[in-house]
Design an enzyme around this catalytic site. Structure first.
Site, PDB file in Angstrom:
ATOM      1  N   ASP A  94       0.800  -1.227   0.000  1.00 52.56           N
ATOM      2  CA  ASP A  94       0.000   0.000   0.000  1.00 52.56           C
ATOM      3  C   ASP A  94       0.834   1.280   0.000  1.00 52.56           C
ATOM      4  O   ASP A  94       0.289   2.386   0.128  1.00 52.56           O
ATOM      5  CB  ASP A  94      -0.997  -0.030   1.158  1.00 52.56           C
ATOM      6  CG  ASP A  94      -2.147  -0.985   0.856  1.00 52.56           C
ATOM      7  OD1 ASP A  94      -2.522  -1.093  -0.321  1.00 52.56           O
ATOM      8  OD2 ASP A  94      -2.650  -1.632   1.786  1.00 52.56           O
ATOM      9  N   ASP A 156      -6.467  -5.267  -4.388  1.00 56.51           N
ATOM     10  CA  ASP A 156      -6.311  -3.862  -4.013  1.00 56.51           C
ATOM     11  C   ASP A 156      -5.057  -3.252  -4.648  1.00 56.51           C
ATOM     12  O   ASP A 156      -4.986  -2.056  -4.923  1.00 56.51           O
ATOM     13  CB  ASP A 156      -6.204  -3.711  -2.491  1.00 56.51           C
ATOM     14  CG  ASP A 156      -7.128  -4.641  -1.720  1.00 56.51           C
ATOM     15  OD1 ASP A 156      -7.347  -5.776  -2.197  1.00 56.51           O
ATOM     16  OD2 ASP A 156      -7.606  -4.259  -0.655  1.00 56.51           O
TER      17      ASP A 156
HETATM   18  N1  GLY Z   1      -7.140  -2.384   1.009  1.00 57.64           N
HETATM   19  C1  GLY Z   1      -7.957  -2.910   2.047  1.00 57.64           C
HETATM   20  C2  GLY Z   1      -9.387  -2.622   1.861  1.00 57.64           C
HETATM   21  O1  GLY Z   1      -9.849  -2.311   0.785  1.00 57.64           O
HETATM   22  O2  GLY Z   1     -10.111  -2.713   2.842  1.00 57.64           O
END
Ligand code: GLY
Length: 378
Positions: A94, A156
């Protein structure tokens, strides 16, 4: 005529969002909100994956309003992230969400050289998570002693690839783009099912790179259809097409969008999982709706006039429903901009609450509708 009507409510919605964000900024300051409880955003530590969304929202609203207090807070958030970058140990995939919405945003808007370097450092750490054999970016480091998640990749991460595309563009070094494309090719091959639904997690053998299994993750079940993951795929694939021009990404984004749009309920805001059953079916995820809407607007921009309305019109309907049915404009006791987000249903955390990424994508969607770019992923 229709477009003018849409713009009238969207401008009104934009001003409501600005007013509420300015009010929230007096308490939140340069903090890192994630989910709202009892009307107030709970502030997280800067290493949490959501750390970019509040500053990203501040940058979007600053860019139009020129309210210097919003810019100052966004910059303070970015500075605090230096500690996370320097400590290194808590970084995961992330990095993309976190530094795209802080340092890339600051660089794009103000040409800040320190921000450019920060974002490039983040891009290097992100690129270093690439598993060559499996052609995927590793998602996380172990969450607990002894956990082996070396083979985990998650949908994600499609939204983290714009940091690598950006790094390739600003340095002229194609390695970053090669890695991002290789990861996105893996998304197309292993995450997207034939019906256009999406796995949250895919596990590979980290040594041989072989596909092992799809995992439910934050979705209802391994073969269910987590709506925010579906939104990450739509937007991430549309962005990958934007950066590469590869039609496979465009067509896959369209396929996933068709799955998403065909399953929206009457108010156009998705359930948290399209295949949730029983009691679990009761909950929506407004953040999935907001993220998908912004992605659908980008997708529409990439298509000709015959196809664009297929994506643009439902995106407008989602955003308008979020404004009219989920918005908190008359509720001063609630900091979140839109209600009814679901962060992690299987873990029982942050269910049916405002979420900062819901707010961010809602504001970004409004910015797209009313022509208030730039958008930091592009
Ligand atoms: N990236 C984690 C979520 O979308 O909750």
């Amino acid at each position: 005529m229709i477009a003018e009507t849409k713009h009238a409510w969207a401008e009104e919605a934009w001003h409501q969002a600005l007013k509420k964000t300015q009010q929230n900024s007096l308490r939140i300051g340069a903090g890192f909100p994630h989910a709202s409880r009892g009307g107030q955003y709970v502030l997280e530590q800067p290493f949490w994956w959501t750390a970019g969304f509040w500053p990203g929202q501040l940058w979007l609203l600053y860019n139009d309003s020129r309210d210097e207090s919003l810019r100052a807070l966004a910059e303070q958030c970015e500075e605090q992230l230096d500690q996370v970058l320097n400590e290194y140990v808590r970084l995961d995939h992330d990095l993309g969400f976190m530094w795209t919405l802080t340092s890339v945003a600051s660089y794009k808007l103000l040409g800040n050289e320190v921000s450019r370097i920060r974002a490039l450092k983040a891009a290097n750490y992100l690129a270093a998570r690439f598993n060559l054999k499996g052609s995927y970016i590793r998602a996380w480091n172990p969450w607990y002693e002894g956990e082996d998640n070396r083979g985990y990749a998650i949908i994600d991460c499609a939204m983290n690839m714009p940091l690598l595309f950006w790094a390739a563009e600003v340095t002229g070094d194609p390695r970053y783009r090669h890695i991002a494309e290789a990861h996105m090719d893996t998304v197309v091959k292993h995450f997207i099912r034939p019906d256009g639904s999406v796995y949250h997690i895919v596990r590979f053998d980290p040594e041989s790179g072989e596909f092992i299994e799809g995992i439910g993750g934050q979705g209802y079940a391994p073969e269910s259809a987590w709506s925010r993951g579906t939104a990450w795929a739509i937007y991430g694939l549309a962005l990958a097409y934007h950066h590469t021009g590869k039609t496979e990404y465009l067509h896959t984004a369209q396929k996933v969008a068709h799955f998403f749009l065909a399953r929206l309920p009457e108010d156009h805001v998705p359930h948290w999982d399209f295949r949730a059953a029983g009691e679990a079916r009761n909950f929506r995820d407004s953040s999935a709706g907001a993220c998908a809407a912004s992605g659908l607007l980008l997708l529409a921009d990439k298509l000709g006039e015959l196809e664009a309305p297929v994506y643009r019109e439902p995106a407008v309907r989602i955003l308008e429903s979020l404004y009219r049915n989920y918005g908190t404009w008359d509720n001063e006791a609630e900091e979140g901009l839109i209600l009814h987000g679901t962060s992690n249903y299987p873990a029982g955390t942050n269910i049916d609450v405002p979420l900062i990424y819901g707010d961010f994508f809602y504001v970004e969607g409004l910015a797209r509708l009313t022509g208030k770019g730039p958008y930091y992923w592009e």
